[in-house]
Design a protein around this motif. Structure first.
Motif, short mmCIF file in Angstrom:
data_model
loop_
_atom_site.label_atom_id
_atom_site.label_comp_id
_atom_site.label_asym_id
_atom_site.label_seq_id
_atom_site.Cartn_x
_atom_site.Cartn_y
_atom_site.Cartn_z
N ALA A 136 -3.64 2.30 -8.37
CA ALA A 136 -4.51 2.82 -7.56
C ALA A 136 -3.15 3.68 -6.26
O ALA A 136 -2.67 3.42 -6.56
CB ALA A 136 -5.01 1.56 -6.31
N THR A 137 -4.15 4.72 -5.19
CA THR A 137 -3.05 5.68 -4.88
C THR A 137 -2.20 5.06 -3.67
O THR A 137 -0.77 5.17 -3.26
CB THR A 137 -3.63 6.91 -3.88
OG1 THR A 137 -4.82 6.14 -2.66
CG2 THR A 137 -4.17 7.64 -4.79
N ASN A 138 -3.34 3.56 -3.29
CA ASN A 138 -2.07 2.94 -2.08
C ASN A 138 -1.74 1.34 -2.68
O ASN A 138 -1.85 0.47 -2.06
CB ASN A 138 -2.90 2.67 -1.52
CG ASN A 138 -4.14 1.95 -1.22
OD1 ASN A 138 -5.22 1.86 -2.47
ND2 ASN A 138 -5.04 1.39 -0.47
N VAL A 139 -1.67 1.24 -4.36
CA VAL A 139 -0.52 0.25 -4.61
C VAL A 139 0.38 -0.62 -3.66
O VAL A 139 1.04 -1.38 -3.50
CB VAL A 139 -0.92 0.31 -6.37
CG1 VAL A 139 0.96 1.12 -5.89
CG2 VAL A 139 -0.91 -1.31 -6.66
N ARG A 140 0.94 -0.02 -3.25
CA ARG A 140 2.39 -0.11 -2.71
C ARG A 140 2.12 -1.14 -1.23
O ARG A 140 2.68 -2.22 -1.36
CB ARG A 140 2.96 0.25 -2.20
CG ARG A 140 3.95 1.37 -2.86
CD ARG A 140 4.63 2.44 -2.05
NE ARG A 140 6.14 2.62 -3.58
CZ ARG A 140 6.96 3.83 -3.69
NH1 ARG A 140 7.26 4.36 -2.39
NH2 ARG A 140 8.57 3.21 -3.66
N LEU A 174 -3.69 -8.20 -8.81
CA LEU A 174 -4.87 -7.43 -9.74
C LEU A 174 -3.69 -6.49 -9.48
O LEU A 174 -4.67 -4.85 -9.85
CB LEU A 174 -5.34 -7.17 -8.22
CG LEU A 174 -6.80 -8.20 -7.92
CD1 LEU A 174 -8.03 -8.27 -6.97
CD2 LEU A 174 -8.04 -7.91 -9.35
N THR A 175 -2.92 -5.76 -8.37
CA THR A 175 -1.77 -4.51 -8.06
C THR A 175 -1.24 -4.55 -9.63
O THR A 175 -1.08 -3.20 -10.01
CB THR A 175 -1.22 -4.63 -7.16
OG1 THR A 175 0.07 -6.06 -7.48
CG2 THR A 175 -1.95 -5.01 -5.39
N PHE A 176 -1.72 -5.35 -10.55
CA PHE A 176 -0.16 -5.12 -11.83
C PHE A 176 -1.43 -5.08 -12.92
O PHE A 176 -1.42 -4.49 -14.06
CB PHE A 176 0.55 -6.37 -12.00
CG PHE A 176 1.49 -6.23 -11.56
CD1 PHE A 176 2.39 -5.43 -11.20
CD2 PHE A 176 2.06 -7.07 -10.56
CE1 PHE A 176 4.04 -5.74 -10.43
CE2 PHE A 176 3.40 -6.51 -9.49
CZ PHE A 176 4.25 -6.26 -9.61
N GLY A 177 -2.97 -5.10 -12.27
CA GLY A 177 -4.26 -4.84 -13.44
C GLY A 177 -4.63 -3.44 -13.39
O GLY A 177 -4.13 -2.69 -13.77
N PRO A 178 -6.14 -4.53 -12.97
CA PRO A 178 -6.40 -3.04 -12.77
C PRO A 178 -6.62 -2.00 -11.96
O PRO A 178 -6.75 -1.05 -11.38
CB PRO A 178 -8.27 -3.75 -11.89
CG PRO A 178 -7.53 -5.08 -12.46
CD PRO A 178 -6.46 -5.65 -12.74
N LEU A 179 -5.80 -2.69 -10.05
CA LEU A 179 -4.93 -1.40 -9.38
C LEU A 179 -4.19 -1.05 -9.27
O LEU A 179 -3.52 -0.59 -8.07
CB LEU A 179 -5.08 -2.43 -7.91
CG LEU A 179 -7.16 -2.65 -7.53
CD1 LEU A 179 -6.71 -3.76 -6.13
CD2 LEU A 179 -8.21 -1.53 -7.12
#
Length: 57
Positions: A28-32, A20-25
């Motif tokens: 996002a500001t807090n992806v880290r 999800l973090t490499f796709g839709p998210l």
């Protein structure tokens, strides 16, 4: 048997979060922070695997 199921669930959860973090998210500001959570889950899964294979659990 239950520990193997828990190991599988942890792996699936971490993989899903990371995907999800490499796709839709990605934007996002807090992806880290979300990725760190996934990496911690992978570390816990590896720890569980090591304990299980060493015969301590």
């Amino acid at each position: 048997m239950a520990l193997w199921l828990l190991f599988g669930v942890i792996l699936l959860s971490a993989t899903g979060i990371l995907a999800l973090t490499f796709g839709p998210l990605r934007a996002a500001t807090n992806v880290r922070t979300i990725r760190i959570i996934a990496y911690v889950q992978y570390a816990c899964a590896l720890l569980l695997l090591g304990v299980r294979l060493s015969g301590k659990a």
